[in-house]
Design a protein around this motif. Structure first.
Motif, PDB file in Angstrom:
ATOM      1  N   THR A 398       0.718  -1.326   0.330  1.00 43.56           N
ATOM      2  CA  THR A 398      -0.051   0.287   0.064  1.00 43.56           C
ATOM      3  C   THR A 398       0.818   1.277   0.012  1.00 43.56           C
ATOM      4  O   THR A 398       1.101   2.087  -0.951  1.00 43.56           O
ATOM      5  N   ARG A 399       1.597   1.704   1.331  1.00 41.45           N
ATOM      6  CA  ARG A 399       2.299   3.213   1.230  1.00 41.45           C
ATOM      7  C   ARG A 399       3.491   3.135   0.413  1.00 41.45           C
ATOM      8  O   ARG A 399       3.303   3.714   0.097  1.00 41.45           O
ATOM      9  N   GLN A 400       4.585   1.909   0.970  1.00 41.17           N
ATOM     10  CA  GLN A 400       5.712   1.766   0.146  1.00 41.17           C
ATOM     11  C   GLN A 400       4.963   1.767  -1.728  1.00 41.17           C
ATOM     12  O   GLN A 400       6.031   2.780  -1.909  1.00 41.17           O
ATOM     13  N   SER A 401       4.656   1.175  -1.421  1.00 42.68           N
ATOM     14  CA  SER A 401       4.417   0.937  -3.428  1.00 42.68           C
ATOM     15  C   SER A 401       4.387   2.250  -4.102  1.00 42.68           C
ATOM     16  O   SER A 401       4.619   2.576  -4.871  1.00 42.68           O
ATOM     17  N   ALA A 402       2.886   3.091  -3.234  1.00 43.22           N
ATOM     18  CA  ALA A 402       2.422   4.736  -3.862  1.00 43.22           C
ATOM     19  C   ALA A 402       3.488   5.526  -3.744  1.00 43.22           C
ATOM     20  O   ALA A 402       4.317   6.089  -4.789  1.00 43.22           O
ATOM     21  N   GLU A 403       4.380   5.566  -2.828  1.00 44.49           N
ATOM     22  CA  GLU A 403       5.629   6.051  -2.375  1.00 44.49           C
ATOM     23  C   GLU A 403       6.679   6.637  -3.743  1.00 44.49           C
ATOM     24  O   GLU A 403       7.135   6.974  -3.740  1.00 44.49           O
ATOM     25  N   PHE A 404       6.763   4.684  -3.524  1.00 41.70           N
ATOM     26  CA  PHE A 404       7.512   4.618  -4.869  1.00 41.70           C
ATOM     27  C   PHE A 404       6.789   5.031  -6.008  1.00 41.70           C
ATOM     28  O   PHE A 404       8.121   5.807  -7.023  1.00 41.70           O
ATOM     29  N   LEU A 405       5.910   5.073  -5.699  1.00 38.94           N
ATOM     30  CA  LEU A 405       5.679   5.480  -7.718  1.00 38.94           C
ATOM     31  C   LEU A 405       5.144   7.427  -7.639  1.00 38.94           C
ATOM     32  O   LEU A 405       4.595   7.719  -8.333  1.00 38.94           O
ATOM     33  N   GLY A 406       5.453   8.245  -5.992  1.00 40.95           N
ATOM     34  CA  GLY A 406       4.901   9.187  -6.164  1.00 40.95           C
ATOM     35  C   GLY A 406       3.867   9.650  -6.328  1.00 40.95           C
ATOM     36  O   GLY A 406       3.077  10.637  -6.478  1.00 40.95           O
ATOM     37  N   VAL A 407       2.704   8.937  -5.901  1.00 39.34           N
ATOM     38  CA  VAL A 407       1.658   9.556  -5.813  1.00 39.34           C
ATOM     39  C   VAL A 407       1.165   9.172  -4.376  1.00 39.34           C
ATOM     40  O   VAL A 407       0.055   8.820  -4.471  1.00 39.34           O
ATOM     41  N   LEU A 408       1.853   8.375  -3.281  1.00 31.27           N
ATOM     42  CA  LEU A 408       1.530   9.175  -2.087  1.00 31.27           C
ATOM     43  C   LEU A 408       0.434   9.845  -1.322  1.00 31.27           C
ATOM     44  O   LEU A 408      -0.424  10.184  -0.674  1.00 31.27           O
ATOM     45  N   ALA A 409       0.503  11.103  -2.273  1.00 28.39           N
ATOM     46  CA  ALA A 409       0.435  12.340  -1.682  1.00 28.39           C
ATOM     47  C   ALA A 409      -1.614  11.844  -2.015  1.00 28.39           C
ATOM     48  O   ALA A 409      -2.411  12.580  -1.485  1.00 28.39           O
ATOM     49  N   ASP A 410      -1.547  11.678  -2.979  1.00 27.55           N
ATOM     50  CA  ASP A 410      -3.056  10.604  -3.676  1.00 27.55           C
ATOM     51  C   ASP A 410      -3.422   9.721  -2.794  1.00 27.55           C
ATOM     52  O   ASP A 410      -5.276   9.762  -3.137  1.00 27.55           O
TER      53      ASP A 410
END
Ligand SMILES: [Zn+2]
Length: 475
Positions: A398-410
Motif C-alpha cells: 500500500t504505502r510503500q508502493s505508492a511512495e515509490f511511484l510518487g503518488v502517496l499524496a493521492d
C-alpha cells in the motif's frame, strides 16, 4: 496548420476547458460505520469503531462516530466486524494488447493473432475484483498511454497504471515494438528522452543491455526525472555491484540476483545487500513467479483446472498451454535450477528485509499460472512465508508502493483527503495474511462495489471469454 493549432491551444478559454475536463465521474456519497480502519500510515495503529465518509471519490472524513458528521444523503454501510484498508498494488505486471500478441506470436514463427481483440475493462476486471487498484505495467507500449487516461478519467473501470517502457540491448529478448533497442550509450540516452516525451512513467531496463549502455540509460533517466526499474544485465561479467548507480531505483525480480551469482550462496547475498542498500535501490519480489514456473516445469497440469484461470483471456491462456517454454524446455537439470532459484529468492528477501531494503510485492502477471489480481494475494502470502511480518507486507503493498511511484499524496494510505481506493475485508489481514482475499467490497475511485457486484462482473467476464476464441474450442 500545426502552428495555428498550437496557437489555438494557447487560448486561455480553451486551456480552462481542458483543465476542467477531468471532472469527477463518481458522485457516490456513503459512510462505512463501526469499522476497524487499518490506515497504513507510518504512525497509526488500527482504529476501531470508526466511521469513514466517502464523497466525490475522496475520503471526506474519518473518526469516531460521535465526531464525524455523516451527510444526510449518504448511504450508510454497516462495517461491524469488518476491516477497511487501502487497496493493493502489484508492482510488476504485463498488461497485454493486440499488437503485443501479434509481435510475440510472429516472433514464435506464427502469423500473429489478427482475430483477437483485448478489452481494457475485461483485462482490468480481475484486478478490480481482487482489490488491486495500482499496477506497474512493466512492458508498456503506446497503447497503454491511452488506456491509462481512459482509466484515470473514469471511462473505464480499472487499476491505476504506472507505465514502464522497456529497453534492451542490440539483440533484444522481446520483439522491437514491444521493447526498444539501444546498442550503445548514445542510443540509450535518446531512448530515455523518447520514453519521457511519449508519456511513460518509468524506464524498464532489460537483460541484454551492455554495461556502458545501461549506465548511460540510468544517468539520462535520472537527469530526466524518470525512475528506472528492471533486470540486472551483464550476467556473469562480475559487475553486479557496479550496476547499483544513482538512478537505478528498482530491481524487477529477486531472481535477477540469482542470475548474477555463480552458486547462489549466502555470501553473495550479503554482497548484494551491501550494494543495494548503499544505493537506496528497492526490490520487486516476484516470489510466486518463480514458484509457479518451477511447478509447471515439473508438472504442466498445474496450469489446468483452477477456476481462476477462466479470468484469463483464452488467447493468452493458449500461450500458457501451447507455447510454454518453461514446459517445453524442462529437463531434470533445469527443473533443479528453477527449484534452487525459489529457495534463493526466499533467502535473498529475508536478508534484504533484515537490512531495511524496501521489498515491494509484484507477480509478473501474464507469466503462465499468474492470474491478474489473484496472484498478488498469493505473493503477499509468499512474502509472509519468506519471513516478512504481516504488517510489513501490507505496508509494502500500500504505502510503500505508492511512495515509490510518487503518488502517496493521492493514495496508498487511508487518510482524509486521499482518493477512496479501498478494500473492505471480512477478516483481519494482520491476524492472517490470507484474509486479504476475504473481500466484502472494493471501493474504486470512490465507487462502492460490494462482493455480489464483483462476482457478477467476473461471471460476465467468464461468459464473454468462453466465446471469445471460437477456434480454440477443439482444444
Ligand atoms: Zn515481467
Amino acid at each position: 496548420m500545426l502552428r495555428s493549432l498550437l496557437d489555438t491551444l494557447k487560448c486561455s478559454a480553451l486551456a480552462a476547458l481542458l483543465a476542467g475536463a477531468s471532472a469527477q465521474v463518481h458522485a457516490d456519497t456513503f459512510a462505512i460505520e463501526n469499522v476497524t480502519v487499518l490506515p497504513m500510515t507510518a504512525a497509526a495503529s488500527p482504529l476501531k469503531q470508526t466511521t469513514v465518509v466517502v464523497r466525490d471519490g475522496r475520503i471526506a472524513a474519518i473518526g469516531p462516530a460521535k465526531s464525524v458528521t455523516v451527510p444526510a444523503q449518504a448511504r450508510r454501510i454497516d462495517g461491524t466486524g469488518k476491516w477497511l484498508m487501502p487497496s493493493l498494488s502489484d508492482m510488476h505486471v504485463h498488461f497485454p494488447n493486440e499488437r503485443m500478441l501479434d509481435l510475440v506470436a510472429r516472433a514464435m514463427g506464427g502469423n500473429g493473432m489478427p482475430g483477437v481483440t483485448l478489452d481494457t475493462a475485461d483485462l482490468s476486471a480481475p484486478y478490480v475484483a481482487m482489490g488491486v487498484l495500482q499496477i506497474v505495467n512493466a512492458s508498456a507500449m503506446s497503447e497503454d498511454v491511452g488506456r491509462r487516461r481512459e482509466i484515470e478519467s473514469g471511462r473505464v473501470l480499472g487499476p491505476h497504471m504506472a507505465l514502464a517502457a522497456m529497453v534492451d540491448g542490440a539483440k533484444p529478448i522481446w520483439p522491437p515494438g514491444m521493447t526498444r533497442v539501444a546498442a550503445n550509450a548514445a542510443d540509450g540516452r535518446q531512448v530515455v528522452r523518447d520514453i519521457k516525451a511519449e508519456g511513460y512513467d518509468l524506464v524498464k531496463v532489460y537483460s541484454k543491455l551492455d554495461f556502458d549502455t545501461f549506465s548511460a540509460i540510468v544517468a539520462e533517466a535520472r537527469q530526466q526525472g524518470l525512475k528506472v526499474m528492471g533486470h540486472l544485465p551483464a550476467r556473469g561479467e562480475g559487475l553486479t555491484e557496479k550496476l547499483f548507480q544513482p538512478g537505478f531505483d528498482l530491481v524487477a525480480h529477486a531472481e535477477e540476483f540469482g542470475w548474477q551469482s555463480k552458486d547462489m550462496s549466502d555470501a553473495d547475498i550479503q554482497r548484494y545487500v551491501t550494494a543495494v542498500k548503499r544505493n537506496g535501490t528497492s526490490l520487486v519480489s516476484t516470489l510466486t513467479t518463480n514458484e509457479i514456473i518451477a511447478r509447471q516445469a515439473r508438472d504442466p497440469s498445474v496450469l489446468q483446472g483452477r477456476p481462476e484461470y477462466k479470468y484469463v483471456h483464452p488467447a493468452l491462456y493458449m500461450f500458457w498451454t501451447h507455447n510454454n517454454r518453461y514446459v517445453t524446455s524442462a529437463t531434470p537439470e533445469r527443473i533443479a535450477r528453477l527449484e534452487a532459484v525459489v529457495d534463493f529468492n526466499r533467502r535473498l528477501i529475508r536478508a534484504f528485509v533484515q537490512a531495511g531494503i524496501t521489498v515491494l510485492p509484484g507477480t509478473d502477471t501474464i507469466i503462465p499460472g499468474q492470474v491478474a489480481g489473484v496472484a498478488l494475494h498469493e505473493e503477499l502470502k509468499a512474502l509472509v512465508d519468506a519471513g516478512m511480518s504481516k504488517e510489513q507486507v501490507l505496508v509494502a503493498a500500500t504505502r510503500q508502493s505508492a511512495e515509490f511511484l510518487g503518488v502517496l499524496a493521492d493514495r496508498g494510505t487511508l487518510e482524509q483527503g486521499k482518493r477512496a481506493d479501498l478494500l473492505l475485508l471480512d477478516a483481519d489481514p494482520l491476524a492472517d495474511i490470507v484474509n486479504t482475499r476475504k473481500i466484502a467490497a472494493v471501493i474504486a475511485n470512490g465507487r462502492y462495489l460490494p462482493a455480489s457486484e464483483l462476482k457478477t462482473m467476473l461471471d460476465q467476464l467468464v461468459q464473454r471469454y468462453s466465446t471469445a476464441l471460437p477456434a480454440a474450442k477443439s482444444e
